[in-house]
Design a protein around this motif. Sequence first.
Motif, PDB file in Angstrom:
ATOM      1  N   ARG A 213       0.825  -1.226   0.000  1.00 16.31           N
ATOM      2  CA  ARG A 213       0.000   0.000   0.000  1.00 16.31           C
ATOM      3  C   ARG A 213       0.850   1.262   0.000  1.00 16.31           C
ATOM      4  O   ARG A 213       0.406   2.325  -0.426  1.00 16.31           O
ATOM      5  CB  ARG A 213      -0.921   0.023   1.230  1.00 16.31           C
ATOM      6  CG  ARG A 213      -2.160  -0.807   1.050  1.00 16.31           C
ATOM      7  CD  ARG A 213      -3.174  -0.539   2.139  1.00 16.31           C
ATOM      8  NE  ARG A 213      -2.625  -0.745   3.471  1.00 16.31           N
ATOM      9  CZ  ARG A 213      -3.266  -0.467   4.594  1.00 16.31           C
ATOM     10  NH1 ARG A 213      -4.471   0.048   4.558  1.00 16.31           N
ATOM     11  NH2 ARG A 213      -2.720  -0.698   5.766  1.00 16.31           N
ATOM     12  N   GLN A 214       2.073   1.163   0.538  1.00 17.23           N
ATOM     13  CA  GLN A 214       2.933   2.354   0.582  1.00 17.23           C
ATOM     14  C   GLN A 214       3.641   2.458  -0.771  1.00 17.23           C
ATOM     15  O   GLN A 214       4.823   2.175  -0.920  1.00 17.23           O
ATOM     16  CB  GLN A 214       3.931   2.223   1.751  1.00 17.23           C
ATOM     17  CG  GLN A 214       4.825   3.441   1.953  1.00 17.23           C
ATOM     18  CD  GLN A 214       4.099   4.654   2.530  1.00 17.23           C
ATOM     19  OE1 GLN A 214       2.976   4.553   2.994  1.00 17.23           O
ATOM     20  NE2 GLN A 214       4.743   5.801   2.482  1.00 17.23           N
ATOM     21  N   ASP A 215       2.853   2.869  -1.786  1.00 18.84           N
ATOM     22  CA  ASP A 215       3.375   2.885  -3.151  1.00 18.84           C
ATOM     23  C   ASP A 215       3.750   4.291  -3.607  1.00 18.84           C
ATOM     24  O   ASP A 215       4.014   4.533  -4.778  1.00 18.84           O
ATOM     25  CB  ASP A 215       2.353   2.261  -4.121  1.00 18.84           C
ATOM     26  CG  ASP A 215       0.979   2.904  -4.013  1.00 18.84           C
ATOM     27  OD1 ASP A 215       0.841   3.907  -3.278  1.00 18.84           O
ATOM     28  OD2 ASP A 215       0.035   2.414  -4.661  1.00 18.84           O
ATOM     29  N   LYS A 216       3.714   5.240  -2.668  1.00 20.65           N
ATOM     30  CA  LYS A 216       4.237   6.582  -2.952  1.00 20.65           C
ATOM     31  C   LYS A 216       4.580   7.248  -1.616  1.00 20.65           C
ATOM     32  O   LYS A 216       4.232   6.723  -0.549  1.00 20.65           O
ATOM     33  CB  LYS A 216       3.228   7.417  -3.744  1.00 20.65           C
ATOM     34  CG  LYS A 216       2.039   7.906  -2.961  1.00 20.65           C
ATOM     35  CD  LYS A 216       1.291   8.975  -3.756  1.00 20.65           C
ATOM     36  CE  LYS A 216       0.379   9.777  -2.846  1.00 20.65           C
ATOM     37  NZ  LYS A 216      -0.302  10.866  -3.473  1.00 20.65           N
ATOM     38  N   ARG A 217       5.254   8.370  -1.719  1.00 19.94           N
ATOM     39  CA  ARG A 217       5.568   9.121  -0.507  1.00 19.94           C
ATOM     40  C   ARG A 217       4.343   9.983  -0.192  1.00 19.94           C
ATOM     41  O   ARG A 217       4.149  11.019  -0.807  1.00 19.94           O
ATOM     42  CB  ARG A 217       6.795  10.022  -0.781  1.00 19.94           C
ATOM     43  CG  ARG A 217       7.746  10.146   0.383  1.00 19.94           C
ATOM     44  CD  ARG A 217       8.928  11.056   0.098  1.00 19.94           C
ATOM     45  NE  ARG A 217       9.789  10.690  -1.015  1.00 19.94           N
ATOM     46  CZ  ARG A 217      10.693   9.710  -0.997  1.00 19.94           C
ATOM     47  NH1 ARG A 217      10.878   8.994   0.082  1.00 19.94           N
ATOM     48  NH2 ARG A 217      11.420   9.450  -2.069  1.00 19.94           N
ATOM     49  N   PHE A 218       3.494   9.496   0.713  1.00 22.96           N
ATOM     50  CA  PHE A 218       2.264  10.233   1.012  1.00 22.96           C
ATOM     51  C   PHE A 218       2.560  11.519   1.775  1.00 22.96           C
ATOM     52  O   PHE A 218       1.873  12.516   1.628  1.00 22.96           O
ATOM     53  CB  PHE A 218       1.302   9.355   1.821  1.00 22.96           C
ATOM     54  CG  PHE A 218       0.750   8.197   1.015  1.00 22.96           C
ATOM     55  CD1 PHE A 218      -0.368   8.361   0.218  1.00 22.96           C
ATOM     56  CD2 PHE A 218       1.375   6.955   1.036  1.00 22.96           C
ATOM     57  CE1 PHE A 218      -0.875   7.315  -0.542  1.00 22.96           C
ATOM     58  CE2 PHE A 218       0.883   5.903   0.280  1.00 22.96           C
ATOM     59  CZ  PHE A 218      -0.242   6.083  -0.501  1.00 22.96           C
ATOM     60  N   HIS A 219       3.603  11.482   2.623  1.00 26.66           N
ATOM     61  CA  HIS A 219       4.022  12.664   3.375  1.00 26.66           C
ATOM     62  C   HIS A 219       5.521  12.852   3.181  1.00 26.66           C
ATOM     63  O   HIS A 219       6.245  11.855   3.029  1.00 26.66           O
ATOM     64  CB  HIS A 219       3.712  12.496   4.872  1.00 26.66           C
ATOM     65  CG  HIS A 219       2.257  12.274   5.140  1.00 26.66           C
ATOM     66  ND1 HIS A 219       1.736  11.034   5.449  1.00 26.66           N
ATOM     67  CD2 HIS A 219       1.210  13.129   5.112  1.00 26.66           C
ATOM     68  CE1 HIS A 219       0.430  11.136   5.607  1.00 26.66           C
ATOM     69  NE2 HIS A 219       0.081  12.397   5.405  1.00 26.66           N
ATOM     70  N   PRO A 220       6.001  14.110   3.224  1.00 24.40           N
ATOM     71  CA  PRO A 220       7.431  14.341   3.002  1.00 24.40           C
ATOM     72  C   PRO A 220       8.285  13.491   3.948  1.00 24.40           C
ATOM     73  O   PRO A 220       7.957  13.357   5.132  1.00 24.40           O
ATOM     74  CB  PRO A 220       7.607  15.839   3.326  1.00 24.40           C
ATOM     75  CG  PRO A 220       6.241  16.420   3.248  1.00 24.40           C
ATOM     76  CD  PRO A 220       5.254  15.335   3.526  1.00 24.40           C
ATOM     77  N   GLY A 221       9.337  12.910   3.384  1.00 24.41           N
ATOM     78  CA  GLY A 221      10.287  12.163   4.222  1.00 24.41           C
ATOM     79  C   GLY A 221       9.938  10.699   4.420  1.00 24.41           C
ATOM     80  O   GLY A 221      10.733   9.943   4.971  1.00 24.41           O
ATOM     81  N   GLU A 222       8.745  10.280   3.974  1.00 25.11           N
ATOM     82  CA  GLU A 222       8.372   8.875   4.180  1.00 25.11           C
ATOM     83  C   GLU A 222       9.143   7.945   3.245  1.00 25.11           C
ATOM     84  O   GLU A 222       9.500   8.330   2.126  1.00 25.11           O
ATOM     85  CB  GLU A 222       6.879   8.681   3.878  1.00 25.11           C
ATOM     86  CG  GLU A 222       5.982   8.989   5.036  1.00 25.11           C
ATOM     87  CD  GLU A 222       4.522   8.727   4.692  1.00 25.11           C
ATOM     88  OE1 GLU A 222       3.700   8.886   5.598  1.00 25.11           O
ATOM     89  OE2 GLU A 222       4.198   8.384   3.535  1.00 25.11           O
TER      90      GLU A 222
END
Length: 249
Positions: free
Chosen positions: A49-58
Amino acid sequence: MKGKTIVLVQSYQPNPEKSLLMTVFAAETAKDLGAKKVILAAPYLAYMRQDKRFHPGEAISSRIMAKLLNNSVDKIITIDPHLHRYKSMKEVFKVPAKNLTANLLIADYVQKKIPNAVIIGPDWESYQWAEAIAKRIGVQSTVLEKTRYSSRHVTSKMTKPVELQGKNVVIVDDIISTGHTIAEAAKKARAAGAKSITAIGVHGLLVEGALSKMKRAGVTKVITTNCIEHKTNGIDVTGLLAEELRKEK
Ligand code: R5P
Protein backbone atom coordinates in the motif's frame (compact mmCIF):
# COMPACT_ATOMS: atom_id res chain seq x y z
CA MET A 1 18.26 -28.43 0.52
CA LYS A 2 20.75 -29.24 -2.21
CA GLY A 3 19.09 -29.14 -5.61
CA LYS A 4 15.61 -28.68 -4.12
CA THR A 5 12.91 -26.07 -4.70
CA ILE A 6 12.31 -24.39 -1.36
CA VAL A 7 8.99 -22.70 -0.56
CA LEU A 8 8.89 -20.10 2.19
CA VAL A 9 5.39 -19.32 3.44
CA GLN A 10 5.04 -15.90 4.98
CA SER A 11 2.06 -13.70 5.82
CA TYR A 12 3.96 -10.80 7.37
CA GLN A 13 1.75 -10.53 10.42
CA PRO A 14 1.84 -9.49 13.18
CA ASN A 15 5.42 -8.18 12.72
CA PRO A 16 6.01 -7.28 9.07
CA GLU A 17 9.54 -5.88 9.53
CA LYS A 18 10.72 -8.97 11.38
CA SER A 19 8.96 -11.25 8.89
CA LEU A 20 10.63 -9.53 5.94
CA LEU A 21 14.06 -9.88 7.45
CA MET A 22 13.41 -13.52 8.40
CA THR A 23 12.35 -14.21 4.80
CA VAL A 24 15.56 -12.71 3.46
CA PHE A 25 17.68 -14.66 5.96
CA ALA A 26 15.90 -17.92 5.18
CA ALA A 27 16.05 -17.44 1.41
CA GLU A 28 19.74 -16.52 1.42
CA THR A 29 20.53 -19.47 3.69
CA ALA A 30 18.59 -21.90 1.51
CA LYS A 31 20.61 -20.77 -1.50
CA ASP A 32 23.82 -20.92 0.47
CA LEU A 33 22.98 -24.54 1.25
CA GLY A 34 22.48 -25.34 -2.44
CA ALA A 35 18.74 -24.81 -3.04
CA LYS A 36 17.89 -24.78 -6.74
CA LYS A 37 15.05 -22.27 -6.41
CA VAL A 38 13.49 -20.30 -3.58
CA ILE A 39 9.80 -19.42 -3.88
CA LEU A 40 8.12 -17.02 -1.52
CA ALA A 41 4.46 -17.92 -1.03
CA ALA A 42 3.09 -14.78 0.62
CA PRO A 43 -0.72 -14.95 0.92
CA TYR A 44 -0.49 -11.36 2.17
CA LEU A 45 2.35 -9.25 0.81
CA ALA A 46 2.92 -6.43 3.27
CA TYR A 47 4.04 -2.90 2.33
CA MET A 48 2.34 -2.83 -1.08
CA ARG A 49 0.00 0.00 0.00
CA GLN A 50 2.93 2.35 0.58
CA ASP A 51 3.38 2.88 -3.15
CA LYS A 52 4.24 6.58 -2.95
CA ARG A 53 5.57 9.12 -0.51
CA PHE A 54 2.26 10.23 1.01
CA HIS A 55 4.02 12.66 3.37
CA PRO A 56 7.43 14.34 3.00
CA GLY A 57 10.29 12.16 4.22
CA GLU A 58 8.37 8.88 4.18
CA ALA A 59 9.92 5.69 2.83
CA ILE A 60 8.33 4.18 -0.26
CA SER A 61 8.46 0.89 1.55
CA SER A 62 6.96 -1.23 -1.25
CA ARG A 63 10.00 -0.47 -3.42
CA ILE A 64 12.47 -1.20 -0.64
CA MET A 65 10.68 -4.45 0.24
CA ALA A 66 10.75 -5.43 -3.46
CA LYS A 67 14.46 -4.66 -3.74
CA LEU A 68 15.20 -6.98 -0.82
CA LEU A 69 13.05 -9.78 -2.24
CA ASN A 70 14.37 -9.31 -5.79
CA ASN A 71 17.82 -10.04 -4.41
CA SER A 72 16.93 -13.05 -2.34
CA VAL A 73 14.01 -15.06 -3.81
CA ASP A 74 13.47 -16.45 -7.32
CA LYS A 75 9.69 -16.18 -7.49
CA ILE A 76 6.79 -14.74 -5.53
CA ILE A 77 3.30 -16.18 -5.32
CA THR A 78 0.73 -13.98 -3.60
CA ILE A 79 -3.02 -13.47 -3.30
CA ASP A 80 -4.79 -10.24 -4.29
CA PRO A 81 -1.80 -7.93 -3.75
CA HIS A 82 -2.61 -4.25 -3.34
CA LEU A 83 -2.05 -2.86 -6.84
CA HIS A 84 -3.24 0.71 -6.91
CA ARG A 85 -0.70 3.12 -8.31
CA TYR A 86 1.32 0.12 -9.53
CA LYS A 87 -0.67 -1.44 -12.32
CA SER A 88 1.35 -4.65 -12.26
CA MET A 89 3.86 -6.45 -10.07
CA LYS A 90 6.40 -5.98 -12.89
CA GLU A 91 6.62 -2.30 -11.93
CA VAL A 92 8.29 -3.27 -8.67
CA PHE A 93 9.51 -6.86 -8.93
CA LYS A 94 12.23 -8.13 -11.23
CA VAL A 95 11.60 -11.73 -10.20
CA PRO A 96 8.45 -13.39 -11.57
CA ALA A 97 5.42 -12.73 -9.39
CA LYS A 98 2.20 -14.70 -9.69
CA ASN A 99 -1.00 -13.09 -8.41
CA LEU A 100 -3.77 -15.41 -7.34
CA THR A 101 -7.22 -14.18 -6.39
CA ALA A 102 -9.65 -15.23 -3.67
CA ASN A 103 -12.60 -14.01 -5.79
CA LEU A 104 -14.05 -17.42 -6.58
CA LEU A 105 -13.76 -18.52 -2.96
CA ILE A 106 -15.52 -15.36 -1.80
CA ALA A 107 -18.22 -15.81 -4.44
CA ASP A 108 -18.78 -19.40 -3.27
CA TYR A 109 -19.03 -18.22 0.33
CA VAL A 110 -21.62 -15.56 -0.51
CA GLN A 111 -23.63 -17.91 -2.67
CA LYS A 112 -23.80 -20.57 0.04
CA LYS A 113 -24.27 -18.37 3.09
CA ILE A 114 -25.87 -15.05 2.11
CA PRO A 115 -29.21 -15.10 0.26
CA ASN A 116 -30.65 -11.98 -1.39
CA ALA A 117 -27.21 -10.34 -1.53
CA VAL A 118 -25.96 -7.09 -3.08
CA ILE A 119 -22.19 -6.66 -3.33
CA ILE A 120 -20.58 -3.29 -2.59
CA GLY A 121 -17.04 -2.17 -3.34
CA PRO A 122 -16.23 0.56 -0.79
CA ASP A 123 -13.96 2.37 -3.30
CA TRP A 124 -12.98 2.16 -6.96
CA GLU A 125 -9.98 -0.10 -6.36
CA SER A 126 -12.12 -2.67 -4.60
CA TYR A 127 -14.84 -2.57 -7.26
CA GLN A 128 -12.88 -5.01 -9.44
CA TRP A 129 -13.44 -7.67 -6.76
CA ALA A 130 -17.03 -6.66 -5.98
CA GLU A 131 -18.02 -6.68 -9.65
CA ALA A 132 -16.33 -10.00 -10.43
CA ILE A 133 -17.93 -11.68 -7.40
CA ALA A 134 -21.38 -10.25 -8.17
CA LYS A 135 -21.18 -11.40 -11.81
CA ARG A 136 -20.09 -14.86 -10.78
CA ILE A 137 -23.17 -15.39 -8.60
CA GLY A 138 -25.58 -13.26 -10.61
CA VAL A 139 -26.42 -10.51 -8.12
CA GLN A 140 -26.23 -6.73 -8.28
CA SER A 141 -23.18 -4.72 -7.31
CA THR A 142 -22.31 -1.09 -6.72
CA VAL A 143 -19.34 1.03 -5.78
CA LEU A 144 -18.88 3.90 -3.38
CA GLU A 145 -16.68 6.90 -4.00
CA LYS A 146 -14.22 7.14 -1.14
CA THR A 147 -12.25 10.20 -0.12
CA ARG A 148 -9.34 9.50 2.19
CA TYR A 149 -8.20 12.54 4.17
CA SER A 150 -5.74 10.56 6.29
CA SER A 151 -5.14 6.95 7.33
CA ARG A 152 -7.85 7.38 9.97
CA HIS A 153 -10.34 9.66 8.22
CA VAL A 154 -12.33 8.58 5.19
CA THR A 155 -15.73 9.51 3.81
CA SER A 156 -17.73 7.81 1.09
CA LYS A 157 -20.81 8.34 -1.03
CA MET A 158 -22.82 6.14 -3.33
CA THR A 159 -22.42 7.22 -6.94
CA LYS A 160 -24.07 4.24 -8.65
CA PRO A 161 -27.27 3.73 -6.65
CA VAL A 162 -28.82 0.25 -6.37
CA GLU A 163 -31.74 -0.87 -4.21
CA LEU A 164 -30.41 -1.90 -0.79
CA GLN A 165 -33.74 -1.87 1.07
CA GLY A 166 -34.19 -5.27 2.75
CA LYS A 167 -31.06 -6.67 1.10
CA ASN A 168 -28.21 -8.56 2.69
CA VAL A 169 -25.35 -6.25 1.78
CA VAL A 170 -21.86 -7.68 1.35
CA ILE A 171 -18.99 -5.17 1.37
CA VAL A 172 -15.84 -6.62 -0.20
CA ASP A 173 -12.35 -5.16 0.10
CA ASP A 174 -8.81 -6.44 -0.39
CA ILE A 175 -7.58 -5.14 2.98
CA ILE A 176 -9.44 -4.33 6.17
CA SER A 177 -6.98 -2.43 8.32
CA THR A 178 -8.39 0.21 10.70
CA GLY A 179 -11.91 -0.60 9.48
CA HIS A 180 -12.69 3.03 8.57
CA THR A 181 -13.34 2.25 4.90
CA ILE A 182 -15.80 -0.54 5.72
CA ALA A 183 -17.43 1.48 8.53
CA GLU A 184 -18.18 4.42 6.21
CA ALA A 185 -19.61 2.09 3.57
CA ALA A 186 -21.69 0.30 6.21
CA LYS A 187 -23.22 3.58 7.41
CA LYS A 188 -24.36 4.31 3.84
CA ALA A 189 -25.78 0.81 3.42
CA ARG A 190 -27.65 1.04 6.75
CA ALA A 191 -29.08 4.42 5.79
CA ALA A 192 -30.27 2.88 2.51
CA GLY A 193 -32.23 0.20 4.40
CA ALA A 194 -29.90 -2.83 4.29
CA LYS A 195 -31.23 -5.79 6.31
CA SER A 196 -27.77 -7.09 7.22
CA ILE A 197 -24.20 -6.10 6.38
CA THR A 198 -21.38 -8.59 6.01
CA ALA A 199 -17.87 -7.24 5.48
CA ILE A 200 -15.52 -9.59 3.64
CA GLY A 201 -11.81 -8.84 3.50
CA VAL A 202 -9.13 -10.86 1.74
CA HIS A 203 -6.52 -9.58 4.17
CA GLY A 204 -7.77 -8.87 7.67
CA LEU A 205 -5.17 -6.72 9.37
CA LEU A 206 -7.88 -5.51 11.76
CA VAL A 207 -5.91 -3.00 13.81
CA GLU A 208 -6.94 -0.15 16.14
CA GLY A 209 -10.26 -1.61 17.26
CA ALA A 210 -11.43 -2.23 13.69
CA LEU A 211 -13.96 -4.88 14.69
CA SER A 212 -15.81 -2.75 17.24
CA LYS A 213 -15.64 0.28 14.93
CA MET A 214 -17.31 -1.68 12.12
CA LYS A 215 -19.88 -3.12 14.51
CA ARG A 216 -20.81 0.38 15.72
CA ALA A 217 -21.28 1.41 12.08
CA GLY A 218 -23.82 -1.36 11.58
CA VAL A 219 -21.73 -4.28 10.29
CA THR A 220 -23.41 -7.55 11.26
CA LYS A 221 -20.50 -9.91 10.55
CA VAL A 222 -16.85 -9.69 9.44
CA ILE A 223 -15.37 -12.54 7.43
CA THR A 224 -11.77 -12.77 6.24
CA THR A 225 -9.70 -15.31 4.37
CA ASN A 226 -6.89 -17.05 6.19
CA CYS A 227 -4.27 -15.14 4.15
CA ILE A 228 -3.71 -13.65 7.61
CA GLU A 229 -4.66 -15.80 10.58
CA HIS A 230 -7.47 -14.19 12.60
CA LYS A 231 -10.59 -15.23 14.49
CA THR A 232 -12.71 -13.81 11.64
CA ASN A 233 -11.24 -16.32 9.12
CA GLY A 234 -14.07 -18.05 7.30
CA ILE A 235 -12.63 -18.61 3.82
CA ASP A 236 -9.71 -20.98 3.30
CA VAL A 237 -7.10 -20.08 0.66
CA THR A 238 -4.68 -22.96 1.22
CA GLY A 239 -6.07 -24.88 -1.77
CA LEU A 240 -5.35 -21.92 -4.06
CA LEU A 241 -1.70 -21.80 -3.00
CA ALA A 242 -1.27 -25.57 -3.04
CA GLU A 243 -2.66 -25.80 -6.57
CA GLU A 244 -0.25 -23.13 -7.80
CA LEU A 245 2.71 -24.75 -6.05
CA ARG A 246 1.86 -28.13 -7.59
CA LYS A 247 2.80 -26.59 -10.95
CA GLU A 248 6.35 -26.12 -9.72
CA LYS A 249 7.03 -29.87 -9.64
C1 R5P B 1 -7.22 0.85 0.08
O1 R5P B 1 -7.03 1.25 -1.04
C2 R5P B 1 -7.59 -0.58 0.39
O2 R5P B 1 -8.21 -1.21 -0.69
C3 R5P B 1 -8.49 -0.63 1.62
O3 R5P B 1 -9.71 0.01 1.32
C4 R5P B 1 -7.84 0.02 2.79
O4 R5P B 1 -6.55 -0.49 2.94
C5 R5P B 1 -8.64 -0.22 4.05
O5 R5P B 1 -8.02 0.45 5.10
P1 R5P B 1 -8.85 0.84 6.40
O6 R5P B 1 -9.49 -0.43 6.90
O7 R5P B 1 -7.78 1.35 7.35
O8 R5P B 1 -9.82 1.89 6.02
